[in-house]
Design a protein around this motif. Structure first.
Motif, PDB file in Angstrom:
ATOM      1  N   GLU A   1       7.109   7.085  -0.461  1.00 30.93           N
ATOM      2  CA  GLU A   1       6.589   6.819   1.089  1.00 30.93           C
ATOM      3  C   GLU A   1       5.112   7.060   1.050  1.00 30.93           C
ATOM      4  O   GLU A   1       4.590   6.634   2.066  1.00 30.93           O
ATOM      5  CB  GLU A   1       7.450   7.734   1.863  1.00 30.93           C
ATOM      6  N   PHE A   2       4.514   8.158   0.555  1.00 32.97           N
ATOM      7  CA  PHE A   2       3.183   8.565   0.815  1.00 32.97           C
ATOM      8  C   PHE A   2       2.355   7.104   0.237  1.00 32.97           C
ATOM      9  O   PHE A   2       1.314   6.642   0.834  1.00 32.97           O
ATOM     10  CB  PHE A   2       2.917   9.719  -0.277  1.00 32.97           C
ATOM     11  N   ILE A   3       2.671   6.612  -0.906  1.00 37.01           N
ATOM     12  CA  ILE A   3       2.131   5.468  -1.296  1.00 37.01           C
ATOM     13  C   ILE A   3       2.081   4.268  -0.360  1.00 37.01           C
ATOM     14  O   ILE A   3       1.164   3.670   0.003  1.00 37.01           O
ATOM     15  CB  ILE A   3       2.231   5.076  -2.757  1.00 37.01           C
ATOM     16  N   ALA A   4       3.322   4.186   0.071  1.00 39.63           N
ATOM     17  CA  ALA A   4       3.707   2.968   0.905  1.00 39.63           C
ATOM     18  C   ALA A   4       2.866   2.903   2.397  1.00 39.63           C
ATOM     19  O   ALA A   4       2.529   2.135   3.006  1.00 39.63           O
ATOM     20  CB  ALA A   4       5.262   3.004   1.338  1.00 39.63           C
ATOM     21  N   SER A   5       2.715   4.345   2.686  1.00 37.63           N
ATOM     22  CA  SER A   5       1.656   4.370   3.922  1.00 37.63           C
ATOM     23  C   SER A   5       0.597   3.848   3.806  1.00 37.63           C
ATOM     24  O   SER A   5      -0.250   3.403   4.920  1.00 37.63           O
ATOM     25  CB  SER A   5       1.745   6.060   4.309  1.00 37.63           C
ATOM     26  N   GLY A   6      -0.110   3.585   2.755  1.00 36.10           N
ATOM     27  CA  GLY A   6      -1.226   2.886   2.398  1.00 36.10           C
ATOM     28  C   GLY A   6      -1.376   1.304   2.174  1.00 36.10           C
ATOM     29  O   GLY A   6      -2.173   0.820   1.794  1.00 36.10           O
ATOM     30  N   MET A   7      -0.267   0.853   2.247  1.00 31.76           N
ATOM     31  CA  MET A   7       0.252  -0.621   1.652  1.00 31.76           C
ATOM     32  C   MET A   7      -0.230  -1.564   2.872  1.00 31.76           C
ATOM     33  O   MET A   7      -0.097  -1.299   4.204  1.00 31.76           O
ATOM     34  CB  MET A   7       1.814  -0.776   1.428  1.00 31.76           C
ATOM     35  N   ASP A   8      -0.599  -2.795   2.512  1.00 32.73           N
ATOM     36  CA  ASP A   8      -0.773  -3.862   3.334  1.00 32.73           C
ATOM     37  C   ASP A   8      -0.079  -4.826   3.033  1.00 32.73           C
ATOM     38  O   ASP A   8      -0.503  -5.746   1.870  1.00 32.73           O
ATOM     39  CB  ASP A   8      -2.231  -4.099   3.657  1.00 32.73           C
ATOM     40  N   PRO A   9       0.977  -5.523   3.444  1.00 30.33           N
ATOM     41  CA  PRO A   9       1.737  -6.542   2.880  1.00 30.33           C
ATOM     42  C   PRO A   9       0.972  -7.907   2.572  1.00 30.33           C
ATOM     43  O   PRO A   9       1.191  -8.924   2.001  1.00 30.33           O
ATOM     44  CB  PRO A   9       2.770  -6.888   3.971  1.00 30.33           C
ATOM     45  N   ASP A  10      -0.020  -7.992   3.789  1.00 30.13           N
ATOM     46  CA  ASP A  10      -0.943  -9.301   3.736  1.00 30.13           C
ATOM     47  C   ASP A  10      -2.235  -9.114   2.675  1.00 30.13           C
ATOM     48  O   ASP A  10      -2.864  -9.853   2.545  1.00 30.13           O
ATOM     49  CB  ASP A  10      -1.333  -9.676   4.963  1.00 30.13           C
ATOM     50  N   GLY A  11      -2.320  -7.685   2.117  1.00 28.93           N
ATOM     51  CA  GLY A  11      -3.531  -7.474   1.422  1.00 28.93           C
ATOM     52  C   GLY A  11      -3.240  -7.724   0.006  1.00 28.93           C
ATOM     53  O   GLY A  11      -2.276  -8.165  -0.445  1.00 28.93           O
ATOM     54  N   VAL A  12      -4.674  -7.160  -0.828  1.00 28.35           N
ATOM     55  CA  VAL A  12      -4.355  -7.371  -2.404  1.00 28.35           C
ATOM     56  C   VAL A  12      -3.236  -6.321  -2.928  1.00 28.35           C
ATOM     57  O   VAL A  12      -3.483  -5.067  -2.261  1.00 28.35           O
ATOM     58  CB  VAL A  12      -5.700  -7.094  -2.901  1.00 28.35           C
ATOM     59  N   HIS A  13      -2.506  -6.803  -3.668  1.00 25.93           N
ATOM     60  CA  HIS A  13      -1.172  -5.841  -3.876  1.00 25.93           C
ATOM     61  C   HIS A  13      -1.785  -5.134  -5.236  1.00 25.93           C
ATOM     62  O   HIS A  13      -2.583  -5.539  -6.325  1.00 25.93           O
ATOM     63  CB  HIS A  13      -0.121  -6.395  -4.269  1.00 25.93           C
ATOM     64  N   HIS A  14      -1.439  -3.748  -5.626  1.00 27.37           N
ATOM     65  CA  HIS A  14      -1.663  -2.951  -6.887  1.00 27.37           C
ATOM     66  C   HIS A  14      -0.244  -2.346  -7.048  1.00 27.37           C
ATOM     67  O   HIS A  14       0.349  -1.700  -6.528  1.00 27.37           O
ATOM     68  CB  HIS A  14      -2.768  -2.039  -6.432  1.00 27.37           C
ATOM     69  N   ALA A  15       0.100  -2.526  -8.325  1.00 23.54           N
ATOM     70  CA  ALA A  15       1.340  -2.094  -9.049  1.00 23.54           C
ATOM     71  C   ALA A  15       1.101  -0.488  -9.188  1.00 23.54           C
ATOM     72  O   ALA A  15       0.104  -0.344 -10.049  1.00 23.54           O
ATOM     73  CB  ALA A  15       1.791  -2.802 -10.198  1.00 23.54           C
ATOM     74  N   PHE A  16       2.101   0.390  -9.053  1.00 26.85           N
ATOM     75  CA  PHE A  16       2.070   1.722  -9.189  1.00 26.85           C
ATOM     76  C   PHE A  16       3.289   1.914  -9.970  1.00 26.85           C
ATOM     77  O   PHE A  16       4.530   1.609  -9.617  1.00 26.85           O
ATOM     78  CB  PHE A  16       1.785   2.730  -8.032  1.00 26.85           C
TER      79      PHE A  16
END
Length: 303
Positions: free
Chosen positions: A216-231
């Motif tokens: 959830e902490f990582i997801a709080s910085g996600m942007d579905p329309d932005g550049v994705h990065h795998a963790f």
């Protein structure tokens, strides 16, 4: 002072003492600057403190350590310039922290690179203090190089403690190494001896809760329309430094990225610092991210 660094870095600052300890740092700084098309600024502070330190310990000063401006400039031109296109060298007399800080600000450097000997497991107190002062004073990420720079970083681990400092570390790692999948490790407190949490089923529940909080902490910085990065996320109970070291050894990690809180050196001496513990104990390179990480950006997806 600018609130954030730029990525790719406009300039990479190599802080060198012109001894063998800095050879690996030079190679890594040259590799990164070339990959990012950044300027390389090599800095050496001429000081007699190393000579006085060696006399106190009744140990000889390394023959490679220059003690004059002219000797240092000649070494820098010979060792740094040939392999570094668009590089600059700065040699000044003074305290290393002052010389490096002044140069980093003037040259708008977004990353500092320095070296630590592979067998320097406890680090000299002076080196540890210098690194801590640079991180607090400048706030820019500082990369300590221990291993040979044979190839780009391939296996990166980010320490996560769900603080703003670790968020900056995660964002900075994703920005500097956009093509790399990142391993994320969260260390949570182990169950108390004799408590119900010692039950295997309960331990699994505690770990699942920690994993959920981490994702959830990582997801709080996600942007579905932005550049994705795998963790790839790991959550384990135990002391952070010990868990990080185990992952480095077991997973073949070649770079650990840690955020650091803007605290005084007195605090770190009394209560310790995970970032400084990592510098002293890890058999790999370590990137310490201070208060000036990348601008708040959205990132990736958790695996």
């Amino acid at each position: 002072m600018e609130p954030h660094i730029q990525t790719p870095p406009r300039a990479v600052l190599l802080a060198t003492d012109l001894t063998a300890r800095s050879d690996r740092a030079l190679s890594r700084a040259q590799m990164l600057a070339k990959a990012w098309q950044s300027r390389l600024v090599a800095v050496h502070a001429v000081t007699r403190s190393d000579r006085m330190f060696s006399q106190v310990l009744d140990a000889p000063l390394p023959a490679a350590a220059p003690d004059s401006l002219q000797d240092a400039r000649e070494r820098m031109r010979r060792d740094v310039l040939p392999g570094s296109g668009g590089s600059a060298i700065v040699v000044e007399r003074g305290k290393p922290v002052e010389v490096i800080s002044r140069t980093a600000k003037m040259q708008k450097c977004d990353l500092i690179v320095t070296g630590i000997s592979r067998d320097e497991t406890l680090m000299r107190m002076g080196l540890r203090r210098t690194i801590g002062q640079l991180v607090r004073r400048l706030g820019v990420p500082l990369l300590t190089v221990r291993e040979n720079a044979d190839a780009p970083y391939r296996n990166i681990l980010v320490g996560l403690d769900m603080t703003q400092a670790s968020r900056r570390a995660l964002q900075t790692a994703a920005a500097l190494f956009p093509d790399q999948s990142l391993n994320v490790l969260h260390a949570y407190e182990p169950p108390l001896p004799g408590s119900m949490v010692e039950d295997a089923e309960r331990r699994a529940e505690v770990r699942a809760t920690a994993m959920k909080a981490c994702s959830e902490f990582i997801a709080s910085g996600m942007d579905p329309d932005g550049v994705h990065h795998a963790f790839k996320v790991f959550a384990e109970s135990g002391w952070p430094s010990a868990l990080i070291r185990r992952h480095v050894l077991d997973q073949g990690i070649d770079l650990v990225v840690l955020g650091t809180h803007d605290r005084s050196s007195f605090f770190d001496i009394l209560f310790g610092s995970t970032a400084m513990d990592a510098l002293a104990s890890l058999p790999c390179d370590v990137l310490i991210v201070g208060r000036r990480g990348v601008a708040n950006r959205k990132f990736g997806k958790a695996a």
